[in-house]
Design an enzyme around this catalytic site. Structure first.
Site, mmCIF file in Angstrom:
data_model
loop_
_atom_site.group_PDB
_atom_site.id
_atom_site.type_symbol
_atom_site.label_atom_id
_atom_site.label_comp_id
_atom_site.label_asym_id
_atom_site.label_seq_id
_atom_site.Cartn_x
_atom_site.Cartn_y
_atom_site.Cartn_z
ATOM 1 N N HIS A 221 0.838 -1.206 0.000
ATOM 2 C CA HIS A 221 0.000 0.000 0.000
ATOM 3 C C HIS A 221 0.869 1.251 0.000
ATOM 4 C CE1 HIS A 221 -3.172 2.767 0.576
ATOM 5 N NE2 HIS A 221 -3.227 2.772 1.886
ATOM 6 N N HIS A 260 -1.192 1.253 -11.312
ATOM 7 C CA HIS A 260 -2.106 1.635 -10.233
ATOM 8 C C HIS A 260 -3.334 0.750 -10.305
ATOM 9 C CE1 HIS A 260 -4.779 4.065 -7.695
ATOM 10 N NE2 HIS A 260 -3.679 4.609 -7.223
ATOM 11 N N ASP A 312 3.756 8.286 -6.920
ATOM 12 C CA ASP A 312 4.938 7.994 -6.111
ATOM 13 C C ASP A 312 6.239 8.113 -6.903
ATOM 14 O OD1 ASP A 312 3.644 7.247 -3.597
ATOM 15 O OD2 ASP A 312 2.840 5.568 -4.728
ATOM 16 N N ARG A 337 -2.223 12.273 4.492
ATOM 17 C CA ARG A 337 -3.436 11.445 4.398
ATOM 18 C C ARG A 337 -4.253 11.456 5.690
ATOM 19 N NH1 ARG A 337 -4.702 7.443 0.743
ATOM 20 N NH2 ARG A 337 -3.692 8.898 -0.716
ATOM 21 N N ARG A 356 -19.244 -5.876 8.953
ATOM 22 C CA ARG A 356 -19.219 -7.295 9.311
ATOM 23 C C ARG A 356 -19.446 -8.126 8.053
ATOM 24 N NH1 ARG A 356 -18.615 -11.945 9.795
ATOM 25 N NH2 ARG A 356 -19.039 -13.261 11.625
#
Length: 375
Positions: A221, A260, A312, A337, A356
């Site tokens: 990530h 990406h 990046d 972030r 859940r």
């Protein structure tokens, strides 16, 4: 079990996990609360974008002055947090340091209450304390004491001053500010989704932020900006880099900083930042690094099935040109972030339902436990 439940979606790919008014990520656009990232990067500073994400609208001049004043009041680490920083071994990654020390700082949270206004102010505090932790740790590792923050300056100016202890140049401030704007938010990515899952349990904002930092710490990530600059620095010349990348492509190797999960035709943010990176490199006299950058990029983009740079790739070089070591790059991502994470935390708890999901069991069928002598 219904057929719908039997269809597992690894990584939840293609699954809509919730509604959000914060960010839109699509092939043709990236919007923060409706504003295109290109206009935000060109026309605003990070303080305005942080206010937009947390408070819902772009600030007036008075509101921008207020958030800067809040940052000035929140800056400065307590002695207990500084002592924790001093005790952490030098070799511990900066993301681990940030995770631990934000958790530590939360014991001295200056914002009281869980009302909406308190949560928004706590988000501003988290932005301040995160930057203080990263800059203080950097100085301590270099045998220097943390310095007293300035007042009335932009968030990017404050960070560069706190790193180096000298007045930063205007171009570096503008580019750091731009990277903070570009990194501030990106929909239901892994760390943001982690943050929202924790928020859905009715846990506190700082716990959700710490969990998000833990997710961003994972190299699948975060960390691509660090790997991108490490790749560029491997080569002494553009010719050497070009030879390597052609061989890597022939062997179908992954090249860091390219590709990406969402953007298949190019990352809007990379295009914006690359243009400015070239200006900084010219000022710093490092056209040699830009030549290596291009020697890696051009074969990847121009091949039969191109893979485009993500944000990046230019960001790693931008931070390096500012004199910052690679271990700081993902923490700087996190320092930005946090604005998006906190906005998502607030949005989640305002219309909450506990996450859940179901799972599909693929283990052994029902069986009895045999006596220990028969196992």
């Amino acid at each position: 079990m219904s057929p719908e439940i039997e269809i597992a979606k690894p990584g939840l790919e293609g699954v809509v996990a919730g509604d959000t008014a914060i960010c839109c990520v699509d092939q043709g656009k990236l919007l923060y609360r409706g504003y295109p990232i290109s206009e935000l990067a060109e026309k605003t500073a990070f303080g305005e974008v942080a206010y937009l994400l947390i408070y819902g609208e772009l600030p007036t001049a008075a509101q921008l002055k207020w958030i800067r004043k809040q940052w000035s009041e929140f800056h400065g680490l307590r002695s207990e947090v500084l002592n924790t920083l001093r005790m952490i071994p030098a070799g511990v990654p900066m993301m681990s340091v940030l995770r631990t020390c934000i958790s530590m700082a939360s014991h001295f949270d200056p914002v009281e209450g869980q009302e909406l206004d308190s949560l928004k102010r706590r988000a501003v505090w988290l932005l301040a304390v995160a930057s203080d932790i990263v800059t203080a740790r950097y100085r301590l590792l270099n045998g220097k004491e943390p310095i007293k923050p300035q007042t009335g300056v932009s968030h990017a100016h404050q960070m560069l001053y706190s790193f180096h202890g000298t007045e930063p140049d205007e171009l570096s401030v503008r580019l750091l500010d731009m990277t903070l704007v570009l990194y501030a938010e990106h929909d239901f990515n892994a760390s943001t989704f982690t943050n929202r899952v924790v928020a859905s349990t009715a846990s506190d904002m700082t716990s959700a932020t710490v969990s998000a930092i833990g997710a961003l710490k994972g190299p699948l990530h975060g960390g691509a900006n660090e790997e991108a600059i490490n790749l560029i620095l491997r080569f002494k010349s553009a010719e050497e880099a070009g030879a390597w990348v052609n061989e890597a492509l022939a062997n179908k190797e992954k090249i860091m900083g390219f590709g990406h999960r969402v953007y298949k035709h190019g990352d809007h943010r990379a295009v914006i930042l690359e243009r400015e990176m070239r200006k900084l490199a010219a000022v710093k006299g490092r056209q040699d690094l830009v030549a290596i950058y291009d020697a890696i990029k051009d074969p990847v983009v121009n091949k039969e099935h191109p893979i485009y740079p993500n944000v990046d790739y230019p960001c790693g070089l931008v931070y390096y040109l500012m004199g910052l070591p690679p271990d700081l790059y993902t923490p700087l991502f996190a320092c930005s972030r946090i604005a998006g994470w906190c906005a998502h935390y607030i949005e989640q708890i305002q219309n909450n339902r506990l996450y859940r999901p179901l799972s599909r069991y693929i283990g052994p069928p029902l069986r009895s436990v045999p006596p220990i002598e028969k196992r």
